[in-house]
Each structure stands twice: as structure tokens, then as C-alpha cells.
Design a protein around this motif. Structure first.
Motif, PDB file in Angstrom:
ATOM      1  N   MET A  33      45.767 -32.956  29.455  1.00 39.34           N
ATOM      2  CA  MET A  33      44.659 -32.164  30.451  1.00 39.34           C
ATOM      3  C   MET A  33      45.976 -31.759  31.688  1.00 39.34           C
ATOM      4  O   MET A  33      45.949 -32.975  32.086  1.00 39.34           O
ATOM      5  CB  MET A  33      43.419 -32.560  30.872  1.00 39.34           C
ATOM      6  CG  MET A  33      42.255 -32.904  29.872  1.00 39.34           C
ATOM      7  SD  MET A  33      40.852 -33.387  30.064  1.00 39.34           S
ATOM      8  CE  MET A  33      41.363 -35.031  30.605  1.00 39.34           C
ATOM      9  N   ALA A  34      46.156 -30.569  31.985  1.00 38.39           N
ATOM     10  CA  ALA A  34      47.246 -30.096  33.268  1.00 38.39           C
ATOM     11  C   ALA A  34      46.794 -30.510  34.546  1.00 38.39           C
ATOM     12  O   ALA A  34      47.547 -31.021  35.026  1.00 38.39           O
ATOM     13  CB  ALA A  34      47.947 -28.739  32.834  1.00 38.39           C
ATOM     14  N   CYS A  35      45.537 -29.925  34.215  1.00 38.85           N
ATOM     15  CA  CYS A  35      45.115 -30.175  36.179  1.00 38.85           C
ATOM     16  C   CYS A  35      44.583 -31.899  36.110  1.00 38.85           C
ATOM     17  O   CYS A  35      45.215 -31.973  37.388  1.00 38.85           O
ATOM     18  CB  CYS A  35      43.310 -29.056  35.544  1.00 38.85           C
ATOM     19  SG  CYS A  35      42.152 -29.871  34.706  1.00 38.85           S
ATOM     20  N   GLY A  72      35.630 -25.216  32.503  1.00 40.78           N
ATOM     21  CA  GLY A  72      37.519 -25.126  33.029  1.00 40.78           C
ATOM     22  C   GLY A  72      37.561 -23.855  33.412  1.00 40.78           C
ATOM     23  O   GLY A  72      38.274 -23.335  34.465  1.00 40.78           O
ATOM     24  N   ILE A 129      38.020 -23.745  37.067  1.00 36.57           N
ATOM     25  CA  ILE A 129      39.493 -24.224  37.323  1.00 36.57           C
ATOM     26  C   ILE A 129      40.060 -23.342  37.076  1.00 36.57           C
ATOM     27  O   ILE A 129      41.272 -23.185  37.420  1.00 36.57           O
ATOM     28  CB  ILE A 129      39.811 -25.555  36.445  1.00 36.57           C
ATOM     29  CG1 ILE A 129      39.066 -26.914  37.259  1.00 36.57           C
ATOM     30  CG2 ILE A 129      41.286 -26.191  36.778  1.00 36.57           C
ATOM     31  CD1 ILE A 129      38.694 -27.892  35.962  1.00 36.57           C
ATOM     32  N   TYR A 187      46.671 -24.007  36.516  1.00 37.81           N
ATOM     33  CA  TYR A 187      46.785 -25.589  36.048  1.00 37.81           C
ATOM     34  C   TYR A 187      46.851 -25.153  34.439  1.00 37.81           C
ATOM     35  O   TYR A 187      47.553 -25.435  33.477  1.00 37.81           O
ATOM     36  CB  TYR A 187      45.836 -26.177  35.726  1.00 37.81           C
ATOM     37  CG  TYR A 187      46.012 -27.080  37.480  1.00 37.81           C
ATOM     38  CD1 TYR A 187      47.170 -26.899  38.513  1.00 37.81           C
ATOM     39  CD2 TYR A 187      45.036 -27.001  38.305  1.00 37.81           C
ATOM     40  CE1 TYR A 187      47.737 -27.379  39.828  1.00 37.81           C
ATOM     41  CE2 TYR A 187      45.079 -27.873  39.425  1.00 37.81           C
ATOM     42  CZ  TYR A 187      45.960 -27.750  40.459  1.00 37.81           C
ATOM     43  OH  TYR A 187      45.956 -28.748  41.526  1.00 37.81           O
ATOM     44  N   CYS A 188      46.051 -23.941  34.171  1.00 36.63           N
ATOM     45  CA  CYS A 188      45.454 -23.758  32.483  1.00 36.63           C
ATOM     46  C   CYS A 188      47.108 -23.040  32.395  1.00 36.63           C
ATOM     47  O   CYS A 188      47.153 -23.216  30.907  1.00 36.63           O
ATOM     48  CB  CYS A 188      44.769 -23.117  32.850  1.00 36.63           C
ATOM     49  SG  CYS A 188      42.757 -23.777  33.187  1.00 36.63           S
ATOM     50  N   CYS A 246      48.981 -26.220  30.238  1.00 36.21           N
ATOM     51  CA  CYS A 246      47.858 -26.228  29.607  1.00 36.21           C
ATOM     52  C   CYS A 246      47.955 -26.203  28.302  1.00 36.21           C
ATOM     53  O   CYS A 246      48.176 -25.457  27.549  1.00 36.21           O
ATOM     54  CB  CYS A 246      46.839 -26.468  29.887  1.00 36.21           C
ATOM     55  SG  CYS A 246      46.069 -28.169  29.819  1.00 36.21           S
ATOM     56  N   TYR A 279      46.038 -27.093  26.022  1.00 36.32           N
ATOM     57  CA  TYR A 279      44.188 -27.101  25.967  1.00 36.32           C
ATOM     58  C   TYR A 279      44.241 -25.621  26.601  1.00 36.32           C
ATOM     59  O   TYR A 279      44.486 -24.568  26.958  1.00 36.32           O
ATOM     60  CB  TYR A 279      42.995 -27.655  26.394  1.00 36.32           C
ATOM     61  CG  TYR A 279      42.743 -29.453  26.280  1.00 36.32           C
ATOM     62  CD1 TYR A 279      42.831 -28.947  25.058  1.00 36.32           C
ATOM     63  CD2 TYR A 279      43.471 -30.106  26.659  1.00 36.32           C
ATOM     64  CE1 TYR A 279      42.535 -30.317  24.373  1.00 36.32           C
ATOM     65  CE2 TYR A 279      43.285 -31.487  26.399  1.00 36.32           C
ATOM     66  CZ  TYR A 279      43.159 -31.760  25.250  1.00 36.32           C
ATOM     67  OH  TYR A 279      42.837 -33.578  24.496  1.00 36.32           O
ATOM     68  N   VAL A 298      41.261 -23.026  27.614  1.00 37.42           N
ATOM     69  CA  VAL A 298      40.277 -22.828  28.443  1.00 37.42           C
ATOM     70  C   VAL A 298      38.929 -22.032  28.149  1.00 37.42           C
ATOM     71  O   VAL A 298      37.864 -22.259  28.355  1.00 37.42           O
ATOM     72  CB  VAL A 298      40.769 -22.191  29.990  1.00 37.42           C
ATOM     73  CG1 VAL A 298      41.758 -20.858  30.165  1.00 37.42           C
ATOM     74  CG2 VAL A 298      39.931 -22.710  30.983  1.00 37.42           C
ATOM     75  N   CYS A 358      38.939 -26.652  25.894  1.00 36.93           N
ATOM     76  CA  CYS A 358      38.853 -27.283  27.119  1.00 36.93           C
ATOM     77  C   CYS A 358      38.523 -28.053  27.560  1.00 36.93           C
ATOM     78  O   CYS A 358      36.681 -27.842  27.122  1.00 36.93           O
ATOM     79  CB  CYS A 358      39.110 -26.349  28.710  1.00 36.93           C
ATOM     80  SG  CYS A 358      38.940 -27.381  30.279  1.00 36.93           S
ATOM     81  N   PHE A 375      36.229 -29.790  29.882  1.00 33.56           N
ATOM     82  CA  PHE A 375      35.774 -29.729  30.598  1.00 33.56           C
ATOM     83  C   PHE A 375      34.451 -28.179  29.646  1.00 33.56           C
ATOM     84  O   PHE A 375      33.427 -28.625  30.642  1.00 33.56           O
ATOM     85  CB  PHE A 375      36.487 -28.601  31.785  1.00 33.56           C
ATOM     86  CG  PHE A 375      37.335 -29.934  32.792  1.00 33.56           C
ATOM     87  CD1 PHE A 375      36.683 -30.037  33.574  1.00 33.56           C
ATOM     88  CD2 PHE A 375      38.417 -30.016  32.208  1.00 33.56           C
ATOM     89  CE1 PHE A 375      37.529 -31.258  34.251  1.00 33.56           C
ATOM     90  CE2 PHE A 375      39.288 -31.088  33.060  1.00 33.56           C
ATOM     91  CZ  PHE A 375      38.888 -31.843  34.350  1.00 33.56           C
TER      92      PHE A 375
END
Ligand code: FAD
Ligand code: DLZ
Ligand code: SF4
Length: 507
Positions: A348-350, A428, A431, A437-438, A441, A443, A445, A454, A456
Motif C-alpha cells: 500500500m503506497a500511502c 481510498g 486518500i 499516493y495512489c 500504488c 492497488y 483505488v 485498494c 481501504f
């Protein structure tokens, strides 16, 4: 003669203990001890900041004519606790009293009150910590007047008491709070000012070497240590913030940008919390910047609110509610803290980005703490005591009086809504809106139930569904439940979330 014990978070020349004692007769005690460095495994930079600031402070006191007894850290020393050092000094001095300014943490305050007078055979005089705008007692009186203890109402009283940004008993600008102007995303303009870095003197060098050698099991990177360790340098950090960052502080307060570790934040909490700076001088400087036309009202009001409002309020909640507060777990959250909170190793990049800045500097800004690492722990149902221990360990500014209400109350909703009128839960989408961040990533979002969705997203809806009995009646959450009711793929979202919870460590 009397002893005055000065703790590692009381490093201010205006400290009540110093005003009370007489430099010609009394002796100041300061000690670097194992117990204070290891009741949680503090970040290396936190230990280095405190030891170095303590040594500089002791040197300043000595130059002013105080008699000082200072214990430097040695792992093999039989002095493990603060009380051991006082007992040793008592064998030489036969002091008749020990003077102390009230501790920041319940743990130590309770130990002092319950056992030191007896074990040391001297009277213990505990003074109010007057570095705050609001006394513990004043907060308790304020709290009696309200059923729900909202920060906003407390803050208004503090504005009236201090007269910050007030004119003729009214808030300047006609509003108490300009937060709605403070939610801009940031895409590189205005440019971020360079971060002020402080050169290491011999004390810093010695301490960094010691910490590297003695605390190798603790978390964090010590080579990137750049904190001020003297009041003089902390004042430079304050000046630098007021001159270069404050103007944009409000607008971009919530923004998160990949690779930008500090944005326009002040980075003053470590100095405030260990005593190098006082809240009043910071608020005075910010207000003066507004009156001089150096910074706009939304920025100055927003900044003063963090210190005069939030900081004082969390301290009030802490002393009002301890010791029971730390055991609360309203949402019955029991999930163990995933390993990546300690290693940073997640896809998860965030989260990875917040862990990186945390380990690198012992710092992450408020929205990173609340809406990324805190939000994830909330959604995943992490046990509050494990996540509280993590926050207390990893940040240079962390002391339980300020960390616990922020984590247990604000981020985890474990106090049942004392701190927050609704949980700070977000999918997500939030975020994605507040950060870039996404883009970094693996994932996606935009989806909820695919293998690369994502985490989240499904965890958010699972959280809402799990705690429906508590939150559905909350008018501020009506829209959330309307959307949940309308959700067509609800069953697969819940199934996906359960799967994630079972393999949390692999995300
Ligand atoms: P800025 O954004 O520049 O804000 C200015 C000042 O306002 C800060 O220096 C700080 O003294 C004060 N402040 C802002 N928000 C808060 C708040 N919610 N509570 C108390 N003071 C506040 N802050 C700590 O000082 N120690 C902690 O251990 C701590 N733990 C936290 C844990 C969680 C889960 C969360 C969500 C927040 C926590 N905070 C803590 C609050 C906040 O994140 C930090 O004060 C802030 O990030 C410090 O960075 P800064 O000095 O650049 O702050
Ligand atoms: C946080 C800390 C650390 C790491 N080390 C010391 C220390 O060696 N000696 C000391 O006096 N204080 C230290 N502190 C700060 C204390 O933990 C803090 O004063 C208490 O938690 C009360 O707030
Ligand atoms: Fe974080 Fe999800 Fe965005 Fe990845 S896609 S950065 S996990 S919010």
C-alpha cells in the motif's frame, strides 16, 4: 537544601521548579535512565533529541550558577530509574524535599505520588506545570459544564481567555474557525521552502554515537537526525516557520504528497513537548505575523487553533480521564498490529510512504497519522493498546498525554466518541483526493473487490457494516448508511474485506 528533578520533557528556563528553587542553595538533578528510554521502544531520534537537549540544558543551567548533578546513560549502570538516581544523591546531600513540576505522563506522576516520599524519606513538592494555557483543574471545571466535550467550544473559551485574534470580544474575521478554506490539494505550487537543518555540535555527536550503540534494537534511522537540540536553535526553527511556511500552512494543512515529508507544517511539536519552546511564544509569533500582514487569517487562525485548541484540549481530556482512558476499547477491536507498522514493508503506497517518513525522521504530519496509518488501524480493527504503543514509540514528539487521546480517542474511536463526534474513517477515495499516493500504488483505488483493489475500500464498508449498531443513528453518518443500503455488491465487498482481514500482514 532541596532537590529539583528536571525531566527530559521539562527543558525550559521558566519551568515552575526553577522559579521555586534557589540556585544558591538547592541542587538540580537530571538523569538519562533506562526506564524512561524503554517503557516503549522509542525511535532513536526521540532518545537522541531528549538526551542532547537535556545535556545542553544542564550546561546552560550550570552556566547560570545552578548546582547540577547529571547522570549520563550507561546500560550497565545500577541506576535504572529516576528514583534510583535521587536515592544515590540523597546519600551525599540529605535534602529535605524534592521539588518537581507535574509530569506529562500519568505513569510517572502516579509512581512519584504513590511511592517516592516513602522510599526516599523526603517530602515531595509537586508544582503545577504552568507551560500550558489551561490548567488541569480549569479543564475539569470546563468539562463539568458540557455533556459532550467538543474541542470547538473549548477553543472559543481559550480564545476569549487569551484574546488571540479577538477584537471587541469577537473573533477577528467574524468566524472562530476558517477550516473550510484549509482543504486544498497541492500540486507543486507554491514551492516548498527548504527544510532548516542544524549542524551537530560535540554534544549532539556524542549523543548520536551513544544512541546508535546502545539502542540498536529500537526503531528509526538516526543518521538523518536534524532536530534542534537547544532553545537557541528551536527559536530559529520557529522564526523559519513563521517567515517561510505559515502563509501556506492553512491552505495545504491536509495535503499529502509523495516524497514531500513536511509540506508547510511547523515541525515544532518536538520542541514544544520537550520544553525548548513555549506555546505562548509560538502563538504570539503567529499572531504578530498576522498583524504585520505576513500571513493570512485562515493560516494564522488554523495554526493557533492547533496549539491553543487541540493541544490544550487533548491534555485536558488526558488528565480528566486517566487512568481508565487507556483501557477503553468501545469497538472491541482485537486485530494484532500488522508487522509492516514496524518494518514499513507493505504494497500500500500511502502506508509505505507514511512509514518511510516516520522511520526516517520520527515525524509524519497530522493527516498522515490520522487518515492513513490511523485510519487503516481503525478500519482493520487493530487492538487500541497495540496501535497506541506504536504511536508512542515512533514519533519524536510522542508523550502519552498528547499521543493517547489522539490515537485512542481521535484515530481509533476507542473512547466511544469523547474526542470525535464520528469516526475518522475513510475509503481510498479520500486518500486519492487529498494525495497523489495512489499514482504510486499497485492497488487500484477505483475498485473494491478485485484482487488488486485498494484495501481501504472494502475495509471501509466492512467497518461501517460491523459497527452499524453504534453509528447508524449518528446524524453525521446518515449519508454513509444510505450508500451502504444502496450498495449492489455489498455481499462481495464484505467477503473481500473479511479475506483481507485474514491476510492483513500480506497487504
Ligand atoms: P503542525 O501541523 O505544524 O501544527 C502545529 C502544532 O499544533 C503542533 O506542533 C502541535 O503542537 C499542535 N497540534 C496540532 N494538532 C494537534 C493535536 N491533534 N493534538 C495536539 N497537538 C496538536 N502530537 C504530538 O505532539 N505528540 C503525539 O504523540 C501525537 N500523536 C498523534 C497521534 C495520532 C494518531 C494523531 C492523529 C495525531 C497525533 N498528534 C500528536 C497530533 C499531530 O499529529 C502532531 O502534533 C503534529 O503532526 C506535529 O507536527 P507539527 O509540529 O509539524 O504540527
Ligand atoms: C522520553 C524520555 C526519554 C527517552 N528519556 C528520558 C530520560 O532518560 N530522562 C528523563 O528525565 N526523561 C526522559 N524522557 C522523558 C520522560 O519519559 C518524561 O518526562 C515522562 O514520560 C513524563 O512525561
Ligand atoms: Fe493507499 Fe489505496 Fe491509494 Fe494504494 S490505492 S495508495 S492503498 S489509498
Amino acid at each position: 537544601m532541596r532537590f529539583g528533578l528536571i525531566l527530559g520533557d521539562q527543558l525550559n528556563h521558566q519551568l515552575a521548579t526553577l522559579k521555586y528553587l534557589n540556585r544558591n542553595e538547592d541542587v538540580i538533578l537530571m538523569a538519562e535512565v533506562l526506564e524512561e528510554t524503554s517503557y516503549v521502544a522509542h525511535h532513536l531520534q526521540k532518545i537522541a533529541l531528549i538526551f542532547s537537549a537535556m545535556r545542553h540544558f544542564a550546561k546552560e543551567l550550570k552556566a547560570q550558577g545552578w548546582k547540577i548533578r547529571y547522570h549520563t546513560f550507561k546500560r550497565e549502570s545500577h541506576i535504572k530509574k529516576l528514583v534510583d538516581f535521587i536515592a544515590l544523591q540523597q546519600q551525599h546531600f540529605f535534602a529535605n524535599a524534592l521539588v518537581i513540576t507535574q509530569c506529562g505522563e500519568y505513569r510517572l506522576q502516579h509512581e512519584i505520588e504513590s511511592s517516592w516520599a516513602n522510599s526516599l524519606k523526603l517530602s515531595v513538592i509537586c508544582l503545577e506545570d504552568d507551560r500550558f494555557f489551561c490548567t488541569v483543574e480549569q479543564f475539569k471545571q470546563w468539562a463539568k459544564k458540557y455533556e459532550t466535550l467538543r474541542m470547538e467550544y473549548f477553543y472559543r473559551e481559550m480564545r476569549k481567555q487569551t484574546q488571540y485574534l479577538m477584537y471587541d470580544q469577537q473573533p477577528i474575521g467574524g468566524q472562530w474557525n476558517f477550516d473550510q478554506a484549509n482543504r486544498k490539494a497541492w500540486s507543486g505550487d507554491p514551492p516548498l521552502p527548504p527544510k532548516l537543518a542544524f549542524e551537530h555540535d560535540q554534544i549532539d555527536i556524542d549523543v548520536i554515537r551513544l544512541v546508535k550503540k546502545e539502542f540498536s534494537q529500537h526503531i528509526g534511522n538516526i543518521d538523518s537526525f536534524q532536530w534542534a537540540t537547544t532553545r537557541q536553535n528551536a527559536l530559529l526553527a520557529l522564526d523559519d516557520f513563521i517567515s517561510n511556511n505559515l502563509t501556506h500552512f492553512g491552505d495545504y494543512q491536509d495535503a499529502m504528497v509523495y516524497g514531500s515529508d513536511f509540506m508547510f507544517h511547523s515541525l515544532l511539536s518536538p520542541y514544544l513537548n520537550c520544553g525548548l519552546l513555549l506555546p505562548k511564544e509560538i502563538c504570539d509569533a503567529a499572531q504578530t505575523a498576522y498583524y504585520n500582514g505576513q500571513a493570512p487569517l485562515n493560516a494564522v487562525e488554523g495554526f493557533i487553533r492547533q496549539i491553543l485548541g487541540w493541544r490544550e484540549y487533548v491534555r485536558g481530556i488526558y488528565w480528566l480521564s486517566m487512568p481508565d482512558y487507556s483501557d477503553q476499547n468501545t469497538l472491541h477491536a482485537t486485530t494484532p498490529l500488522p508487522q509492516y507498522y514496524w518494518t514499513g514493508d507493505t504494497k500500500m503506497a500511502c502506508m509505505a510512504e507514511c512509514f518511510r517518513t516516520t522511520f526516517e525522521h520520527g515525524y509524519a504530519h497530522h493527516i498522515q497519522r490520522l487518515m492513513i496509518t490511523g485510519n487503516f488501524a481503525l478500519l482493520a480493527g487493530v487492538n487500541p493498546s497495540e496501535i497506541c504503543e506504536w504511536y508512542l514509540a515512533v514519533y519524536v514528539d510522542a508523550y502519552e498525554w498528547v499521543e493517547l487521546p489522539n490515537t485512542l480517542g481521535m484515530a481509533m474511536y476507542a473512547d466511544g466518541g469523547i474526542m470525535a463526534s464520528k469516526p475518522y474513517a475513510a475509503s481510498g477515495n479520500y486518500i486519492h483526493k487529498m494525495s497523489n499516493y495512489c499514482q504510486h500504488c499497485t492497488y487500484n483505488v477505483k475498485t473494491k473487490t478485485e484482487p488488486d483493489s485498494c484495501p481501504f475500500n472494502s475495509l471501509y464498508w466492512y467497518f461501517m457494516s460491523q459497527h452499524e449498531a453504534i453509528f447508524r443513528q449518528n446524524p453525521r453518518m446518515a449519508m454513509v448508511y444510505k450508500n451502504l443500503d444502496r450498495m449492489k455488491d455489498k455481499a462481495s465487498v464484505m467477503k473481500h474485506a473479511k479475506l483481507l482481514i485474514h491476510q492483513l500482514d500480506e497487504l
